[in-house]
Enzyme design. Structure first.
Site, PDB file in Angstrom:
ATOM      1  N   ARG A  59     -10.667   5.903   4.994  1.00 53.01           N
ATOM      2  CA  ARG A  59     -11.838   6.394   5.715  1.00 53.01           C
ATOM      3  C   ARG A  59     -12.139   7.816   5.251  1.00 53.01           C
ATOM      4  NH1 ARG A  59     -11.968   7.119  12.278  1.00 53.01           N
ATOM      5  NH2 ARG A  59     -14.195   7.553  12.540  1.00 53.01           N
ATOM      6  N   GLY A  78       0.838  -1.194   0.000  1.00 48.55           N
ATOM      7  CA  GLY A  78       0.000   0.000   0.000  1.00 48.55           C
ATOM      8  C   GLY A  78       0.870   1.240   0.000  1.00 48.55           C
ATOM      9  N   ARG A  96      -2.465   9.229  21.367  1.00 43.94           N
ATOM     10  CA  ARG A  96      -3.476  10.283  21.391  1.00 43.94           C
ATOM     11  C   ARG A  96      -3.926  10.587  22.815  1.00 43.94           C
ATOM     12  NH1 ARG A  96      -6.757   8.034  16.051  1.00 43.94           N
ATOM     13  NH2 ARG A  96      -5.587   9.272  14.507  1.00 43.94           N
ATOM     14  N   GLY A 149      -0.144   4.356  -0.297  1.00 44.05           N
ATOM     15  CA  GLY A 149      -0.925   5.541   0.006  1.00 44.05           C
ATOM     16  C   GLY A 149      -0.256   6.361   1.094  1.00 44.05           C
ATOM     17  N   THR A 185      -4.952  -1.610   8.191  1.00 41.32           N
ATOM     18  CA  THR A 185      -6.177  -1.418   7.426  1.00 41.32           C
ATOM     19  C   THR A 185      -7.396  -1.472   8.354  1.00 41.32           C
ATOM     20  OG1 THR A 185      -5.111  -2.521   5.554  1.00 41.32           O
ATOM     21  CG2 THR A 185      -7.502  -2.242   5.443  1.00 41.32           C
ATOM     22  N   VAL A 198      -0.530   6.441   4.421  1.00 42.86           N
ATOM     23  CA  VAL A 198      -0.011   5.721   5.589  1.00 42.86           C
ATOM     24  C   VAL A 198       1.217   4.902   5.209  1.00 42.86           C
ATOM     25  CG1 VAL A 198      -0.496   3.963   7.332  1.00 42.86           C
ATOM     26  CG2 VAL A 198      -2.237   5.656   6.756  1.00 42.86           C
ATOM     27  N   GLY A 199       1.154   4.201   4.086  1.00 41.94           N
ATOM     28  CA  GLY A 199       2.282   3.381   3.663  1.00 41.94           C
ATOM     29  C   GLY A 199       3.531   4.206   3.428  1.00 41.94           C
ATOM     30  N   HIS A 224     -10.181  -0.882  18.413  1.00 46.00           N
ATOM     31  CA  HIS A 224      -9.727   0.359  17.797  1.00 46.00           C
ATOM     32  C   HIS A 224     -10.914   0.941  17.044  1.00 46.00           C
ATOM     33  CE1 HIS A 224      -7.248   3.360  15.941  1.00 46.00           C
ATOM     34  NE2 HIS A 224      -7.533   2.920  14.731  1.00 46.00           N
TER      35      HIS A 224
END
Length: 309
Positions: free
Chosen positions: A79, A6, A148, A8, A116, A10-11, A172
């Protein structure tokens, strides 16, 4: 070699942080022609500028992942604003099953991490589809949720987030369970440092953090997951045996079986070296079971053929 499936946001963020820590050579795989190659080339130029001894490559062919000892899966539909992690279930389950089949064929000796969403259910799909021992299939979630919690608590306490030991367990997603009683600053529980109202606000901000980021910038978080994945990858690659919160398959721990949930674990060269059981109160344990039930409800919606080969 580390393979990241991936290319994208994040990857690529994960690849960047792993590259900066010089964990190993990195392969980016994506189905979009040219996407992983372009991202890898840009990262490789950055590595050369910084004087890092890391080879970064991109590919559209899973065969190139052969020999990888760590596979990080970030692929899937993102998302979108207003979308819950649970709504991603049907779209991403088929993707994860297909990736699992390729991992079985080309990287059968690897440790697998995935982010994912909804990650607990997707980790369950990956675990069942691979048929491996559970220690080698790890969902990324808790490091982000805990980070967080530390951030939001630090804003109220006026201390560095690094001074806070945060604890978040369960699912999560909207049913996650921040545990302020076991979260602390220098051994002092947050319950002794913050008011009930402040604790409620911190928990609410932690649970809604991902949605807030998505709403503000139009797409989900990437730097946080990328940073957390790099730390977890480092503990595996260097056999550091550091404790993290991660989504793993439970088989009796916390009184739960046949479900994936985020709990504290020790990560080493073989993956999950140990699952740590927290001393939960009856109320906390009940909330944890409810969180696990929410994960089970997601898994029940999955086509059974995705869980078998």
């Amino acid at each position: 070699m580390i393979t990241i499936v991936g290319a994208g946001r994040v990857g690529v963020a994960a690849a960047l942080f792993m590259m900066l820590r010089e964990l190993d050579d990195i392969l980016l795989i994506d189905i979009i022609e040219g996407k992983p190659q372009g991202e890898a080339l840009d990262l490789a130029h950055a590595a050369a500028i910084l004087g890092l001894s890391v080879d970064v490559r991109g590919s559209n062919d899973y065969r190139d992942m052969a020999g990888s000892d760590l596979v990080v899966v970030t692929a899937g539909f993102p998302r979108k604003p207003g979308m819950t992690r649970e709504e991603l279930l049907a779209k991403n389950a088929g993707i994860i099953a297909g990736i699992a089949d390729n991992i079985l064929e080309y990287a059968p000796n690897s440790v697998v991490m995935l982010t994912t969403n909804p990650v607990d259910a997707m980790t369950y799909v990956m675990y069942k589809r691979l048929g491996w021992e559970r220690r080698r299939v790890i969902g990324f979630s808790g490091v982000l949720d805990a980070g967080r919690l530390a951030y939001y608590a630090s804003r109220k306490l006026g201390v560095s987030p690094a001074s806070i030991t945060p604890v978040v367990i369960g699912m999560h997603g909207e049913a996650m369970l921040p545990v302020p009683r076991l979260s602390s600053v220098a051994g002092i529980p947050l319950t002794s440092l913050l008011t009930e109202e402040e604790l409620r606000e911190v928990a609410e901000e932690t649970v809604k953090a991902g949605a807030a980021i998505t709403q503000l910038r139009g797409y989900s978080s990437s730097y946080g997951p990328g940073a957390g994945l790099a730390l977890m990858a480092e503990s595996v690659k260097k056999n550091q045996r550091r404790a993290f919160t991660a989504s793993v398959y439970l088989d009796g721990e916390y009184g739960e079986r046949d479900v994936v949930a985020e709990v504290p674990v020790v990560l080493g060269g073989g993956g999950v070296e140990r699952i740590l059981e927290l001393p939960l109160t009856e109320e906390e344990r009940r909330a944890f079971h409810e969180s696990c039930s929410a994960v089970r409800d997601l898994v029940k919606r999955l086509p059974r053929e995705l869980l078998e080969r």
